[in-house]
Motif scaffolding. Structure first.
Motif, PDB file in Angstrom:
ATOM      1  N   ASN A   1     -37.721  28.158   8.661  1.00 40.21           N
ATOM      2  CA  ASN A   1     -36.362  28.489   9.122  1.00 40.21           C
ATOM      3  C   ASN A   1     -35.953  27.525  10.221  1.00 40.21           C
ATOM      4  O   ASN A   1     -36.621  27.433  11.248  1.00 40.21           O
ATOM      5  CB  ASN A   1     -36.345  29.930   9.648  1.00 40.21           C
ATOM      6  CG  ASN A   1     -35.012  30.313  10.275  1.00 40.21           C
ATOM      7  OD1 ASN A   1     -34.614  29.776  11.306  1.00 40.21           O
ATOM      8  ND2 ASN A   1     -34.322  31.247   9.654  1.00 40.21           N
TER       9      ASN A   1
ATOM     10  N   GLU B   1     -40.910  37.103  -0.653  1.00 40.53           N
ATOM     11  CA  GLU B   1     -40.922  36.460   0.671  1.00 40.53           C
ATOM     12  C   GLU B   1     -41.272  37.498   1.728  1.00 40.53           C
ATOM     13  O   GLU B   1     -40.576  38.511   1.882  1.00 40.53           O
ATOM     14  CB  GLU B   1     -39.575  35.800   0.982  1.00 40.53           C
ATOM     15  CG  GLU B   1     -39.613  34.989   2.284  1.00 40.53           C
ATOM     16  CD  GLU B   1     -38.588  33.872   2.334  1.00 40.53           C
ATOM     17  OE1 GLU B   1     -38.352  33.231   1.278  1.00 40.53           O
ATOM     18  OE2 GLU B   1     -38.016  33.641   3.416  1.00 40.53           O
TER      19      GLU B   1
ATOM     20  N   ALA C   1     -41.510  29.327   4.295  1.00 40.96           N
ATOM     21  CA  ALA C   1     -40.080  29.033   4.335  1.00 40.96           C
ATOM     22  C   ALA C   1     -39.765  28.674   5.783  1.00 40.96           C
ATOM     23  O   ALA C   1     -39.756  29.552   6.652  1.00 40.96           O
ATOM     24  CB  ALA C   1     -39.289  30.262   3.900  1.00 40.96           C
TER      25      ALA C   1
ATOM     26  N   SER D   1     -34.018  27.035   0.526  1.00 41.37           N
ATOM     27  CA  SER D   1     -33.511  28.390   0.715  1.00 41.37           C
ATOM     28  C   SER D   1     -32.685  28.477   1.995  1.00 41.37           C
ATOM     29  O   SER D   1     -32.380  27.441   2.618  1.00 41.37           O
ATOM     30  CB  SER D   1     -34.677  29.382   0.718  1.00 41.37           C
ATOM     31  OG  SER D   1     -34.217  30.710   0.683  1.00 41.37           O
ATOM     32  N   SER D   2     -32.305  29.698   2.370  1.00 40.93           N
ATOM     33  CA  SER D   2     -31.459  29.850   3.564  1.00 40.93           C
ATOM     34  C   SER D   2     -31.565  31.250   4.129  1.00 40.93           C
ATOM     35  O   SER D   2     -32.133  32.158   3.506  1.00 40.93           O
ATOM     36  CB  SER D   2     -29.985  29.590   3.205  1.00 40.93           C
ATOM     37  OG  SER D   2     -29.452  30.691   2.486  1.00 40.93           O
TER      38      SER D   2
ATOM     39  N   HIS E   1     -41.622  33.711   5.727  1.00 37.39           N
ATOM     40  CA  HIS E   1     -40.580  33.137   6.587  1.00 37.39           C
ATOM     41  C   HIS E   1     -41.184  32.762   7.937  1.00 37.39           C
ATOM     42  O   HIS E   1     -41.811  33.598   8.590  1.00 37.39           O
ATOM     43  CB  HIS E   1     -39.474  34.173   6.767  1.00 37.39           C
ATOM     44  CG  HIS E   1     -38.127  33.577   7.014  1.00 37.39           C
ATOM     45  ND1 HIS E   1     -37.351  33.047   6.005  1.00 37.39           N
ATOM     46  CD2 HIS E   1     -37.419  33.416   8.157  1.00 37.39           C
ATOM     47  CE1 HIS E   1     -36.210  32.590   6.519  1.00 37.39           C
ATOM     48  NE2 HIS E   1     -36.226  32.808   7.828  1.00 37.39           N
TER      49      HIS E   1
ATOM     50  N   SER F   1     -35.607  26.461   5.064  1.00 36.08           N
ATOM     51  CA  SER F   1     -34.681  27.586   4.949  1.00 36.08           C
ATOM     52  C   SER F   1     -33.618  27.385   6.033  1.00 36.08           C
ATOM     53  O   SER F   1     -33.897  27.524   7.226  1.00 36.08           O
ATOM     54  CB  SER F   1     -35.441  28.901   5.155  1.00 36.08           C
ATOM     55  OG  SER F   1     -34.534  29.986   5.116  1.00 36.08           O
TER      56      SER F   1
END
Ligand SMILES: *[C@@H]1O[C@H](CO)[C@@H](O)[C@H](O)[C@H]1NC(C)=O
Ligand SMILES: *[C@@H]1O[C@H](CO)[C@@H](O)[C@H](O)[C@H]1NC(C)=O
Ligand SMILES: *[C@@H]1O[C@H](CO)[C@@H](O)[C@H](O)[C@H]1NC(C)=O
Length: 491
Positions: free
Chosen positions: A78, A267, A76, A143-144, A45, A106
Motif C-alpha cells: 500500500n 487478501e 499488496a 490493486s488499490s 496488505h 496497491s
C-alpha cells in the motif's frame, strides 16, 4: 463445516485406536506456499506508509520469510505519495526477490487522486520488470484502496502494457467492465457506511461477498479476511478517528467461510496496520509510530498469524476442511484487556481538544461501536484428534469444552484477573498443553485510554515475547494523560 468436523470426530472415536486419527495426512508436507494447483493465491496488505525508517532491503527480510512460511503468496504494498515511497518500494521488491516472495503495488486513493491515471501507470511501469513483481496470467498485477472513477485506459497506456488490474472499486460505483478483478475491503460486519452495525443497518461480510461477485460476473474476486478492527486516534494527531467494528470470533468465522466460498484470491487485512489493530505481523517488524503504540504496545497478534496457516493451506488446495493441514496442535486465545463498561473519560485521549471531524470518523470517549463487542475470552483449538479445552477466566470457575479434531472456537465470559488455558486428553485427562496468559484482564484504563485492541496468546507459548521496538514506541506518550507502563509482558 462444523457438522462435517463433528461427524469426522465421531467417526474417529468409533474407529480402532490405530486409525482414529487421520494418519494418512500427517506425513504429507503442507502444500507448497508459492504455487497451488488451484491457481488460488493469498495476499496480505502491507502499509509502506509506516516503514519509512527501513534502511536496506534486508530490513524487509523477516516479514518476507514469515509471510512466505505462512503460505502468503504476495504482499499488496500500500503506497501513498510520500517522498520515501520509491526507496521503500525498491527495498521491498529486492527483499521479496531474495526470499522467494512476490509483491504488487496497491495504490491508496486517500493520497492518489482519480485524475492521476497516467502518474499511476508510470509508477507501475517503474516496477513492472522487477523479478518479484506478481504476475497473473502473464500480466503485471495491480490493486488499490478505493479509486472508483480512475481512468483505467490512462493507467494501462502509461504502464505501456496490459495489466491484471484488480482495484478496490465498489459495486454500483466503479466500472467493473474495465477490470480483471476487484478487492472488497469490507472485511468486518458494518452498517453500510463504514461504521459498526446498528439495528436495521447490518451488512455482513458475506453480504459484501455477494455484492462483489454479482458485480464481477465471474471475474476474479479478492475476498477480504481480517481478524479485528479498532482505532482510537484523538486530537494528538491530524487523522483523528475512533471506532470499532464487531470483531470477536471474526478471524475464525471468516476463514471458515472462505473455505466454503473458495474465491480466486484472498487478501488478509493487514500485515502491519497497527493503527486499526488488524495487524497479524509482529510488533517488532520495523516501523514508525503513527500514534498507534498506545493500543498496540503489549498486544502481540502472532497467534492470529499461526491460526491462519492451516486455513491458508486448505484454501489453496481447494479443501473445505483445514484438519489435515494442522501440523502442530495449538490453542490460540484472545480478548480485550478490559471490560467495555470501564470508564476512561477523565484520562482518555479523545475526550480533550477539538479534532477536525471532516472525515466523520471522530467520536469522543468509548469508541463508536463499542457495544457490538462481547466481553468474552475467545479460544480456538487446532487439534489432530479430539480433546478437552479448559478455560479459566479470572476468578470464575473453569469451563471445559469437548473439542473435536480440526479447528474449533469456544467463548467464555470475561473474568477479571489471570487467564488460564489447558488442553487435556485421554482416560486420565493427561495435560497436552497448559499455561497462564502474560496479560491479565483489568477493570482500569491502561495508559489512561479506551483500548479495544485484542491481546492474542498461544499454547504452546512463544519462545520469546514480541515487542514494539523503540521507533514503534516513539509517540507513546504524545497526548497521554496517565502513566503508561511500557513493555510489561513477562516483566
Ligand atoms: C479539516 O480537514 C479537511 C481534510 O483534511 C481539510 O480540508 C479542512 O481544511 C480541515 N478543516 C480545518 C478547520 O482545519
Ligand atoms: C463526527 O462526525 C460524525 C459523522 O457526522 C458524527 O456522527 C460524530 O458525532 C462526529 N463527532 C463528534 C465528536 O462530534
Ligand atoms: C476429564 O475431564 C472431563 C471434563 O472436565 C470430565 O468430564 C471427565 O470426568 C474427566 N475424566 C477423568 C478420568 O478425570
Amino acid at each position: 463445516m462444523l457438522r462435517n468436523l463433528l461427524s469426522f470426530a465421531l467417526a474417529g472415536l468409533l474407529m480402532p485406536r490405530a486409525t482414529a486419527v487421520p494418519t494418512a495426512t500427517h506425513s504429507s508436507p503442507t502444500p507448497s506456499v508459492t504455487t497451488s494447483a488451484t491457481g488460488k493465491l493469498v495476499f496480505c496488505h502491507f502499509m509502506i506508509g509506516i516503514t519509512s525508517n527501513r534502511n536496506s532491503a534486508s530490513d524487509y527480510d523477516d516479514d518476507m520469510k514469515r509471510a512466505k512460511a505462512l503460505g502468503i503468496d504476495a504482499f499488496a504494498l500500500n503506497i501513498g505519495v510520500d517522498p520515501y515511497t520509491d526507496t521503500q518500494l525498491n527495498y521491498a521488491y529486492q527483499s521479496a526477490a531474495t526470499n522467494g516472495m512476490k509483491v504488487f503495488i496497491s495504490f491508496d486513493f486517500n493520497w492518489y487522486s482519480t485524475s492521476q491515471g497516467s502518474t499511476i501507470g508510470a509508477k507501475i511501469k517503474q516496477y513492472a520488470n522487477m523479478p518479484a513483481q506478481l504476475k497473473v496470467d502473464g500480466k503485471v498485477f495491480v490493486s488499490s484502496f478505493a479509486g472508483d472513477g480512475v481512468d483505467v485506459n490512462a493507467i494501462k497506456s502509461a504502464a505501456g502494457q496490459d495489466l491484471y488490474f484488480a482495484p478496490n472499486f465498489h459495486p454500483g460505483t466503479g466500472d467493473f467492465s474495465a477490470v480483471q478483478g476487484a478487492l472488497n475491503w469490507m472485511a468486518w460486519p458494518n452498517n453500510g457506511d463504514n461504521k459498526a452495525p446498528t439495528p436495521g443497518h447490518d451488512v455482513s461480510v458475506a453480504d459484501g461477498d455477494q455484492a462483489y461477485m454479482n458485480a464481477l460476473q465471474g471475474k476474479s474476486y479478492i475476498a477480504p479476511a481480517s481478524a479485528w478492527f479498532s482505532t482510537h486516534f484523538g486530537s494528538e494527531v491530524s487523522y483523528s478517528k475512533n471506532w470499532v467494528f464487531p470483531s470477536d470470533l471474526l478471524w475464525y468465522q471468516r476463514w471458515s467461510q472462505i473455505l466454503t466460498l473458495s474465491p480466486r484470491f484472498v487478501e488478509i487485512i493487514t500485515w502491519n496496520d497497527y493503527g486499526e489493530s488488524h495487524y497479524i505481523g509482529p510488533l517488532s517488524s520495523p516501523h514508525t509510530d503513527d500514534g498507534s503504540s498506545k493500543w498496540a504496545m503489549d498486544m502481540p497478534h502472532d497467534g492470529w498469524l499461526q491460526m491462519s496457516k492451516p486455513f491458508i493451506a486448505a484454501y489453496k488446495a481447494g479443501d473445505s476442511s483445514p484438519l489435515k493441514y494442522i501440523t502442530d496442535e495449538q490453542l490460540v486465545y484472545w480478548y480485550r484487556p478490559t471490560p467495555k463498561n470501564v470508564n476512561c473519560d477523565s484520562t482518555d485521549t479523545t475526550t480533550e481538544g477539538n479534532p477536525n471531524n471532516s472525515s466523520g470518523n471522530f467520536f469522543r470517549g468509548r469508541p463508536n461501536g463499542a457495544s457490538t463487542m462481547a466481553d468474552a475470552v475467545f479460544v480456538v483449538s487446532l487439534l489432530k484428534s479430539p480433546a478437552n479445552v479448559v478455560v479459566q477466566s479470572g476468578n470464575q470457575a473453569p469451563r471445559t469444552f469437548a473439542a473435536p479434531a480440526g479447528i474449533n472456537a469456544f467463548t467464555v465470559p470475561m473474568g477479571l484477573g489471570q487467564q488460564k488455558f489447558a488442553v487435556t486428553r485421554g482416560d486420565n485427562n493427561q495435560t497436552v498443553l497448559s499455561g497462564t496468559s502474560l496479560k491479565e484482564i483489568v477493570d482500569s484504563c491502561i495508559c489512561g485510554i479506551y483500548n479495544f485492541n485484542a491481546y492474542v496468546g498461544t499454547l504452546p507459548a512463544p519462545a520469546s515475547i514480541d515487542r514494539l521496538q523503540p521507533a514503534g514506541l516513539a509517540s507513546l506518550s504524545v497526548g497521554l494523560r496517565a502513566p503508561c507502563p511500557t513493555n510489561t509482558l513477562g516483566a
